[in-house]
Design a protein around this motif. Structure first.
Motif: not given
Lengths: 180, 108
Positions: A90-114
Motif C-alpha cells: 500500500m501507499v501513503k495517504m498523500g499519494w492518493y491525494v496527489g494522484a487524484a489531483v493529477s488525474a483530475g487535472l488531466l481529465l479537465v485538460i482532456l475535456a477542455a481540449a476535446l
C-alpha cells in the motif's frame, strides 16, 4: 423517465455507469483477484459499447482476446504467485491525494481540449463498417505490412516470454533453484 | 440508417468524455498502486479507453481504419502483457514480492 435525463440514450447511460463503476473498483480494491474480475466486467461493458457503435467484430474480438486470453493470463499469474491481501503493498495517504489531483487535472485538460472536436469531424456513419468482410478487405489490402509486422512482434514476444519464464538452472547466484 | 441509432441520438463528445474518464481512472491506478500486476492491469484499462475512442471516431466517420488500429493496439497489449507478466514472475522468484517499491535493486 429517470434514465433519459440529459437527453442521452438509456443504453449509453447504463453502460457508461457500469464501465466507470467497475474501473473505479479495479483501481481502489486491495485484493488483486477482485481487481481482475472487475476488469473483466469492464471489458464486457466496453464490448457492449462496441456493439452500440456498430463495431460487432471488434466486440467479439475484444471479448475473446481481452476478457478471454489476457485476463486469464493475469489471473493465472496471480494464483501462481500466491499473493493475498495481507502482503498487498500500500501507499501513503498523500499519494492518493496527489494522484487524484493529477488525474483530475488531466481529465479537465482532456475535456477542455476535446469538447469541440465533435463539430470538426465528418459525420458519415455506415451500417456495415464493423463487419468482418469490410474489415478484412481493408486489413489485407491497405494494412498488410503492419499485419505481417504484428505477427513478427507476436513471435518475438512469445520467444521472450518463454525465455524469461524459464528457470535458470546454470546460474549459481540464483537462490531459488532448490525448490521445484 | 435507423433514425433511433446511436449516431443520431448521441453526440460523439459523450464518448470523448467517457474515454477521458476511463483513461484518468487508469492513470490514478498507475500512480497509487504498488503491486506490479495491478499496474499492468491499469495500463490495460488505459489502452482500452483509447480503443473505445478509436472505435467511436471510426464509427461516427464511417472509416474502417480506426477499427484496424484497435486490432494493432490489441496485438501490442497482448505482447506487452505476456512479456511483462514473465518479467514479474522472474522478479517474484528472486525477491518473493511484486512490490514495485522493491524493484530498485538492479545491482545484479
Amino acid at each position: 423517465m429517470l434514465l433519459s435525463f440529459l437527453g442521452l440514450p438509456p443504453a449509453f447511460l447504463i453502460l457508461s455507469f457500469i464501465t466507470i463503476l467497475c474501473a473505479l473498483y479495479v483501481v481502489t480494491n486491495n485484493n488483486p483477484v477482485y481487481s481482475v474480475l472487475a476488469l473483466i466486467l469492464t471489458f464486457f461493458s466496453i464490448s457492449a459499447h462496441y456493439v452500440l457503435l456498430n463495431a460487432q467484430f471488434l466486440a467479439v474480438v475484444n471479448l475473446i482476446v481481452y476478457a478471454g486470453a489476457i485476463m486469464v493470463l493475469f489471473l493465472f499469474v496471480l494464483m501462481l504467485l500466491n499473493l493475498n491481501k495481507e502482503n498487498e503493498p500500500m501507499v501513503k495517504m498523500g499519494w492518493y491525494v496527489g494522484a487524484a489531483v493529477s488525474a483530475g487535472l488531466l481529465l479537465v485538460i482532456l475535456a477542455a481540449a476535446l469538447h469541440r472536436s465533435s463539430e470538426q469531424i465528418m459525420r458519415n456513419p455506415a451500417d456495415n463498417i464493423g463487419l468482418v468482410k469490410n474489415l478484412g478487405k481493408v486489413l489485407f489490402t491497405d494494412y498488410l505490412v503492419p499485419f505481417e509486422l504484428s505477427g513478427i512482434l507476436f513471435l518475438a514476444a512469445m520467444v521472450g516470454a518463454v525465455l524469461l519464464g524459464k528457470r535458470q538452472t546454470t546460474n549459481e547466484n540464483s537462490h531459488s533453484d532448490s525448490e521445484s | 440508417m435507423n433514425p433511433d441509432s446511436i449516431f443520431n441520438t448521441l453526440d460523439i463528445s459523450h464518448y470523448i468524455y467517457l474515454s477521458s474518464v476511463l483513461f484518468c481512472i487508469g492513470l490514478f491506478g498507475v500512480l497509487t498502486r504498488r503491486n506490479a500486476i495491478v499496474l499492468l492491469m491499469c495500463i490495460e484499462l488505459m489502452l482500452n479507453a483509447v480503443n473505445l475512442l478509436f472505435v467511436a471516431f471510426s464509427s461516427y466517420m464511417g472509416d474502417a481504419a480506426g477499427q484496424l488500429f484497435v486490432f494493432f493496439i490489441m496485438v501490442v497489449a497482448a505482447a506487452e502483457a505476456a512479456v511483462g507478466l514473465a518479467i514479474i514472475v522472474m522478479i517474484y522468484r528472486n525477491t518473493r514480492s511484486t512490490d514495485v517499491g522493491l524493484f530498485d535493486k538492479l545491482k545484479g
